[in-house]
Scaffold this motif. Structure first.
Motif, PDB file in Angstrom:
ATOM      1  N   SER A  63      27.488  38.337  61.348  1.00 32.28           N
ATOM      2  CA  SER A  63      28.725  37.591  61.097  1.00 32.28           C
ATOM      3  C   SER A  63      28.466  36.211  60.504  1.00 32.28           C
ATOM      4  CB  SER A  63      29.523  37.447  62.395  1.00 32.28           C
ATOM      5  OG  SER A  63      28.865  36.575  63.298  1.00 32.28           O
ATOM      6  N   VAL A 127      42.975  38.140  73.078  1.00 29.53           N
ATOM      7  CA  VAL A 127      43.732  38.200  71.817  1.00 29.53           C
ATOM      8  C   VAL A 127      43.615  36.877  71.075  1.00 29.53           C
ATOM      9  CG1 VAL A 127      46.071  38.268  70.854  1.00 29.53           C
ATOM     10  CG2 VAL A 127      45.350  40.004  72.501  1.00 29.53           C
ATOM     11  N   VAL A 130      40.129  36.594  69.593  1.00 27.48           N
ATOM     12  CA  VAL A 130      39.993  37.455  68.411  1.00 27.48           C
ATOM     13  C   VAL A 130      40.673  36.812  67.201  1.00 27.48           C
ATOM     14  CG1 VAL A 130      40.744  39.640  67.390  1.00 27.48           C
ATOM     15  CG2 VAL A 130      39.702  39.619  69.663  1.00 27.48           C
ATOM     16  N   ILE A 131      41.858  36.249  67.407  1.00 22.77           N
ATOM     17  CA  ILE A 131      42.579  35.603  66.302  1.00 22.77           C
ATOM     18  C   ILE A 131      41.767  34.442  65.738  1.00 22.77           C
ATOM     19  CG2 ILE A 131      44.618  34.212  65.720  1.00 22.77           C
ATOM     20  CD1 ILE A 131      46.205  35.951  67.692  1.00 22.77           C
ATOM     21  N   LEU A 134      38.891  35.791  63.674  1.00 21.82           N
ATOM     22  CA  LEU A 134      39.378  36.300  62.392  1.00 21.82           C
ATOM     23  C   LEU A 134      39.704  35.165  61.433  1.00 21.82           C
ATOM     24  CD1 LEU A 134      41.700  39.198  63.633  1.00 21.82           C
ATOM     25  CD2 LEU A 134      39.526  39.442  62.420  1.00 21.82           C
ATOM     26  N   ASN A 139      35.354  39.436  60.067  1.00 18.14           N
ATOM     27  CA  ASN A 139      36.242  40.593  60.171  1.00 18.14           C
ATOM     28  C   ASN A 139      35.735  41.544  61.263  1.00 18.14           C
ATOM     29  OD1 ASN A 139      38.105  42.584  59.827  1.00 18.14           O
ATOM     30  ND2 ASN A 139      37.475  43.158  57.764  1.00 18.14           N
ATOM     31  N   LEU A 141      37.892  43.561  63.081  1.00 25.02           N
ATOM     32  CA  LEU A 141      38.976  44.491  63.414  1.00 25.02           C
ATOM     33  C   LEU A 141      38.454  45.883  63.770  1.00 25.02           C
ATOM     34  CD1 LEU A 141      41.700  43.523  60.776  1.00 25.02           C
ATOM     35  CD2 LEU A 141      41.650  42.982  63.218  1.00 25.02           C
ATOM     36  N   ILE A 142      37.400  46.310  63.095  1.00 24.44           N
ATOM     37  CA  ILE A 142      36.866  47.647  63.349  1.00 24.44           C
ATOM     38  C   ILE A 142      36.288  47.765  64.759  1.00 24.44           C
ATOM     39  CG2 ILE A 142      34.563  47.132  62.461  1.00 24.44           C
ATOM     40  CD1 ILE A 142      34.472  49.936  61.303  1.00 24.44           C
ATOM     41  N   TYR A 143      35.910  46.631  65.351  1.00 24.78           N
ATOM     42  CA  TYR A 143      35.273  46.653  66.668  1.00 24.78           C
ATOM     43  C   TYR A 143      36.270  46.467  67.819  1.00 24.78           C
ATOM     44  CZ  TYR A 143      31.373  45.717  63.545  1.00 24.78           C
ATOM     45  OH  TYR A 143      30.477  45.780  62.515  1.00 24.78           O
ATOM     46  N   ILE A 144      37.526  46.172  67.507  1.00 25.55           N
ATOM     47  CA  ILE A 144      38.528  45.893  68.542  1.00 25.55           C
ATOM     48  C   ILE A 144      38.708  47.063  69.515  1.00 25.55           C
ATOM     49  CG2 ILE A 144      40.938  45.280  68.981  1.00 25.55           C
ATOM     50  CD1 ILE A 144      39.161  43.050  67.842  1.00 25.55           C
TER      51      ILE A 144
END
Length: 275
Positions: A63, A127, A130-131, A134, A139, A141-144
């Motif tokens: 990342s 949440v 995560v925001i 992001l 990115n 999102l695929i790991y959520i």
């Protein structure tokens, strides 16, 4: 257990909502107070360990994130949830003594309601984390979905221990005081405010301490270390965790949950007498 949950579903919902709504009743900020403790700890630990002691964890791979605050929160938020579930489980069984003595219902519902209310708060905290990640360009999102699964596994693990601790606390009230000391030690025995690589370096310099057993071998017996590494792999590094480690965490969490349930179930019919 499943029949108890199904038969007491409405009670479970009511107890959970009572915990969620009652905790911040008649406060100006309401649910926002749930963020106060994590933010305060984040500020203190970031100042002490990032500025004063200058702990420098490796940047997220791949990342590229290089912020101590984010690295810290990826493990601190799960720890707050984990320790909160166990301490809350002890408090909710003893604290509902009058209810237990007056009405019959599956006593485990109290512990499950405590876990669900804590999980509700934990979800909002995650949440927000995560925001922020992001917005910083990573990115994830695929790991959520796997983050959500890991949160459920942590909830099962914490609930299993919570069931055991709550029963022990009914019989021996010293347990609640012992737990306070235990979680202080457990916190610093986990790589939350420092990277596990520091322990690995010290372990290599000391060498084996008993036969071929090293400090690192003993260190990794701590189950929360594996949860912290999985959350950081998914959120901070933006990569899949080690699947062998994940499988071990999943199996261990489910096993502890059912062990805790069996111990609690064996004693729950006698709680009214003991309390």
């Amino acid at each position: 257990m499943f029949s108890d949950l199904k038969g007491s579903r409405e009670l479970l919902e009511n107890l959970t909502m009572r915990e969620v709504k009652g905790k911040y009743k008649r406060t100006a900020l309401g649910q926002l107070w749930s963020l106060a403790n994590p933010i305060a700890l984040m500020i203190v630990y970031s100042f002490v360990f990032a500025i004063v002691i200058r702990v420098q964890p490796a940047p997220g791979d791949p990342s590229g994130l290089d912020l101590f605050v984010l690295w810290l929160m990826c493990a601190l938020l799960p720890w707050i949830f984990f320790s909160g579930v166990i301490t809350g489980s002890m408090a909710t069984v003893v604290g509902n003594e009058n209810l237990i003595k007056k009405v019959y219902f599956p006593r485990s519902i109290l512990v499950f309601a405590n876990t669900l209310s804590a999980l509700y708060q934990h979800v909002w905290e995650m949440v927000i984390l995560v925001i922020v990640i992001l917005l910083l360009g990573s990115n994830i999102l695929i790991y959520i979905p796997l983050v959500a699964v890991t949160m459920i596994l942590l909830a099962l693990f914490a609930t299993g221990l919570g069931l055991i601790f709550s029963i022990a606390n009914v019989y021996f009230r010293d347990v609640q005081h012992f737990a306070g000391i235990l979680f202080q030690l457990w916190f610093y025995a986990s790589p939350i405010v420092y990277p596990a690589e520091l322990v690995r370096e010290q372990s290599d310099s000391f060498g084996p301490i008993i036969g071929s057993i090293t400090i690192e071998n003993l260190y990794y017996l701590n189950p929360f270390i594996h949860f912290a590494e999985i959350f950081r792999n998914l959120l901070y590094d933006a990569r899949w965790p080690d699947w062998g480690q994940f499988g071990l965490v999943a199996a261990g969490s489910i096993a502890i949950f059912f062990i805790g349930w069996k111990i609690f179930d064996r004693h729950q019919d006698h709680l009214a007498e003991v309390l």
